[in-house]
Structure formats: structure tokens, C-alpha cells
Design a protein around this motif. Structure first.
Motif, mmCIF file in Angstrom:
data_model
loop_
_atom_site.group_PDB
_atom_site.id
_atom_site.type_symbol
_atom_site.label_atom_id
_atom_site.label_comp_id
_atom_site.label_asym_id
_atom_site.label_seq_id
_atom_site.Cartn_x
_atom_site.Cartn_y
_atom_site.Cartn_z
ATOM 1 N N PRO A 89 67.712 64.893 29.506
ATOM 2 C CA PRO A 89 68.961 64.793 28.740
ATOM 3 C C PRO A 89 68.985 65.874 27.664
ATOM 4 C CG PRO A 89 67.416 63.091 28.044
ATOM 5 C CD PRO A 89 66.791 63.772 29.228
ATOM 6 N N LYS A 90 70.174 66.268 27.276
ATOM 7 C CA LYS A 90 70.295 67.326 26.269
ATOM 8 C C LYS A 90 69.607 66.950 24.962
ATOM 9 C CE LYS A 90 73.717 70.137 23.819
ATOM 10 N NZ LYS A 90 75.155 70.358 23.560
ATOM 11 N N ASP A 91 69.702 65.679 24.575
ATOM 12 C CA ASP A 91 69.114 65.246 23.304
ATOM 13 C C ASP A 91 67.591 65.186 23.336
ATOM 14 O OD1 ASP A 91 71.620 65.044 22.232
ATOM 15 O OD2 ASP A 91 71.811 62.883 22.569
ATOM 16 N N ASP A 92 67.033 65.287 24.522
ATOM 17 C CA ASP A 92 65.568 65.300 24.653
ATOM 18 C C ASP A 92 65.175 66.455 25.586
ATOM 19 O OD1 ASP A 92 62.907 64.546 24.359
ATOM 20 O OD2 ASP A 92 62.994 63.136 26.044
ATOM 21 N N CYS A 93 65.651 67.636 25.238
ATOM 22 C CA CYS A 93 65.482 68.787 26.126
ATOM 23 C C CYS A 93 64.071 69.353 26.097
ATOM 24 C CB CYS A 93 66.478 69.881 25.750
ATOM 25 S SG CYS A 93 66.184 70.601 24.110
ATOM 26 N N GLN A 94 63.293 68.966 25.071
ATOM 27 C CA GLN A 94 61.930 69.489 24.917
ATOM 28 C C GLN A 94 61.943 71.022 24.746
ATOM 29 O OE1 GLN A 94 58.971 67.297 25.435
ATOM 30 N NE2 GLN A 94 60.436 65.625 25.376
ATOM 31 N N ALA A 145 68.344 72.130 30.533
ATOM 32 C CA ALA A 145 67.755 70.788 30.451
ATOM 33 C C ALA A 145 68.097 69.983 31.708
ATOM 34 C CB ALA A 145 68.254 70.070 29.205
ATOM 35 N N ARG A 146 69.350 70.082 32.136
ATOM 36 C CA ARG A 146 69.772 69.329 33.315
ATOM 37 C C ARG A 146 68.999 69.774 34.556
ATOM 38 N NH1 ARG A 146 74.205 66.139 34.160
ATOM 39 N NH2 ARG A 146 74.993 65.945 36.284
ATOM 40 N N ASN A 152 71.429 79.590 30.903
ATOM 41 C CA ASN A 152 70.736 79.867 29.644
ATOM 42 C C ASN A 152 71.129 78.812 28.626
ATOM 43 O OD1 ASN A 152 69.337 81.191 27.529
ATOM 44 N ND2 ASN A 152 71.176 82.339 26.978
ATOM 45 N N GLY A 153 70.531 77.623 28.742
ATOM 46 C CA GLY A 153 70.916 76.526 27.858
ATOM 47 C C GLY A 153 72.346 76.107 28.131
#
Length: 293
Positions: free
Chosen positions: A190-195, A184-185, A219-220
Motif C-alpha cells: 500500500p502507498k502508506d506502507d511503501c517501505q 509500491a503497487r 517512478n513512484g
């Protein structure tokens, strides 16, 4: 000696997962591990789906089926999900976190100690045996000499027959886990909105050093080796040491061909040249992990 397919650590669409395990049914694997081990937000398959798939494989094949649990738990909901897996009543569990070990002990059920359990010596193996461990997967960063010492000590103390030993022998090495989501980064999310963006990288995201050398696969929340670990030339050494199970990671469909090649080493050994741009075996030989001995 048996050969296993380790759990797929990447995030694939449900159809791809099901297709992979349909092929796994017909593969030469003796043991198949499955389940989400990296991130609870990967919900293409939920806990009930993994259990259903595991039971289907158990019914359709004579292979041993093992459900692998998450490695880094960050919420009560994740613990509840893990308990559902542990309480399935049918399938063996690979515990990748000490909370899973405790749950299996409370249930008085046997379990596999996965690679994320920090078990580096015989004293820890003894503790896990008391908890109900029946199989130990050596942490991937240990060497062949280290493993040989532990197994020799187990023989000397008359407990070697109390557990099976499994060695991660092919695939991207799971090296570390973090509360941050690196994939995500890398997309500035953001992690909470990684899609759920890691589903776009079925082999993870390569990360190079400033000098342009491949170093890791992101990997995540998991950091993996950039090179695929390959102990194909050590198969008979593993057997001589008393290793019970050789693990091939389910990185991609190449795993099925690797299974066959590894098993063939027991019949007619061949010295394979390793590709130093894509493969490594350094940890086993006590040299830099990304190196080839």
C-alpha cells in the motif's frame, strides 16, 4: 544559448545525490536544477538539505542554481515545505504547481514555470508573466511547430523579451502524476506502507505492453516514457527558433556526457543516429511520442 541540468526525478540515496552534484559542479552546465519534484516521502534529503546543497553549489560555481518544487501536493505539510523552499530568499524557484506560482507572486519574486504547469498558449504565458514568471519550460508533449507558433506570436506582441524559453531535450519524459504510487503497487505494497521501495529502482521500473514492447517507466507516483527523449539533432533548430535554454535531465551520469555532446552541436553539428530501441523524439515531430523521426 544556455544548457541546463534538470532536477533528478528518481529516488537515490543521499550519498549518490551528493556525488552526482559534485560532478555537476565540474560539468559544462550553465544552470543546475535540484530538489524533490515527485514524492514528499523521499526524505533522503529534506528541504533544508536541498537548500544547503543549492547554496553550496551557488557559492562554489558560477552556475545558476534553481530549486524545483513538488508537482502533486496532497497534504498541508507538503504545502508548508514548499513555502519554505519558496521563501529561501537566495535561489530561484522552479514552480511545478500553481500553488507555488501563487506563493511566488505573493512574495513578489521571479520564478521558472516548470514542465508540469499546463501552459500551452500565449494567453497562459501572459497570465504567468503577470504572476512573476521569467522563464517558461515548454510542456514535454508539445511539438516544435507548436513552440515556433507561440514564440512567433510572442514576438508579434512584443513580449518575447519578457521571458526565457527552455526545452526539455534529453532524458525520460515526465508524462503524468497520480495519487497512487505505482512502484509500491508493483511490489504489492500500500502507498502508506511503501517501505520507500522506489529507492531500489534508481532508473525506475520498466513497464511493457502485453506485446512485450517497452511503454513506460514507473517512478513512484510519476509515469515516465520508457524511451529517452533525444533532441540532439534539433539543437540548431532550437537556436534558430529563439529557444534560450536546452534542458538535459539528470537521469544518470550519462547526463554530463550528453551536455557536452549537445553543446558541441553549436560548434560542429553532427547527425546522430538515434537508437530506436531506447530513444525517441516523436512529440517534437508531431508523430507518436515513442517514435523516431
Amino acid at each position: 544559448m544556455k544548457f541546463s541540468l534538470g532536477p533528478n526525478m528518481f529516488f537515490w540515496p543521499k550519498n549518490d545525490v551528493e556525488q552526482f552534484y559534485n560532478q555537476a559542479k565540474e560539468s559544462s552546465a550553465d544552470i543546475i536544477y535540484l530538489g524533490e519534484t515527485v514524492c514528499s516521502k523521499r526524505r533522503e534529503l529534506k528541504a533544508k538539505d536541498w537548500l544547503a546543497l543549492g547554496r553550496e553549489l551557488a557559492n562554489d560555481t558560477d552556475k545558476e542554481i534553481v530549486i524545483s518544487t513538488m508537482t502533486l501536493l496532497e497534504s498541508p505539510a507538503e504545502i508548508i515545505t514548499m513555502k519554505k523552499l519558496c521563501e529561501n530568499g537566495d535561489l530561484l524557484i522552479e514552480a511545478n504547481d500553481l500553488s507555488a506560482v501563487q506563493i511566488m507572486h505573493d512574495l513578489k519574486m521571479p520564478f521558472v514555470a516548470g514542465p508540469a504547469i499546463n501552459c500551452y498558449n500565449l494567453s497562459t504565458i501572459k497570465v504567468l508573466l503577470k504572476q512573476g514568471m521569467t522563464r517558461w519550460l515548454m510542456p514535454v508533449e508539445l511539438s516544435g511547430d507548436w513552440l515556433n507558433t507561440i514564440l512567433t506570436q510572442a514576438v508579434d506582441e512584443n513580449i518575447r523579451d519578457k521571458f526565457e524559453c527552455e526545452v526539455f531535450s534529453w532524458g525520460y519524459l515526465p508524462l503524468a502524476y497520480s495519487a497512487r504510487c505505482f512502484t509500491a503497487r508493483s511490489e504489492d505494497r500500500p502507498k502508506d506502507d511503501c517501505q520507500y521501495c522506489c529507492i531500489n529502482y534508481p532508473q525506475g521500473r520498466k513497464m511493457n505492453s502485453r506485446e512485450g514492447e517497452q511503454v513506460f517507466v514507473l517512478n513512484g507516483i510519476q509515469t515516465m516514457s520508457a524511451y529517452q527523449y533525444n533532441l540532439i539533432n534539433e539543437v540548431n533548430q532550437l537556436k534558430e527558433m529563439g529557444v534560450d535554454i536546452v534542458r538535459i535531465s539528470s537521469d544518470n551520469e550519462q547526463a554530463f556526457g550528453q551536455l557536452d555532446k549537445f553543446k558541441q552541436q553549436l560548434v560542429s553539428p553532427v547527425k546522430y543516429p538515434l537508437d530506436q530501441e531506447h530513444e525517441c523524439n516523436g512529440f517534437w515531430h508531431k508523430i507518436a511520442g515513442m517514435s523516431v523521426a
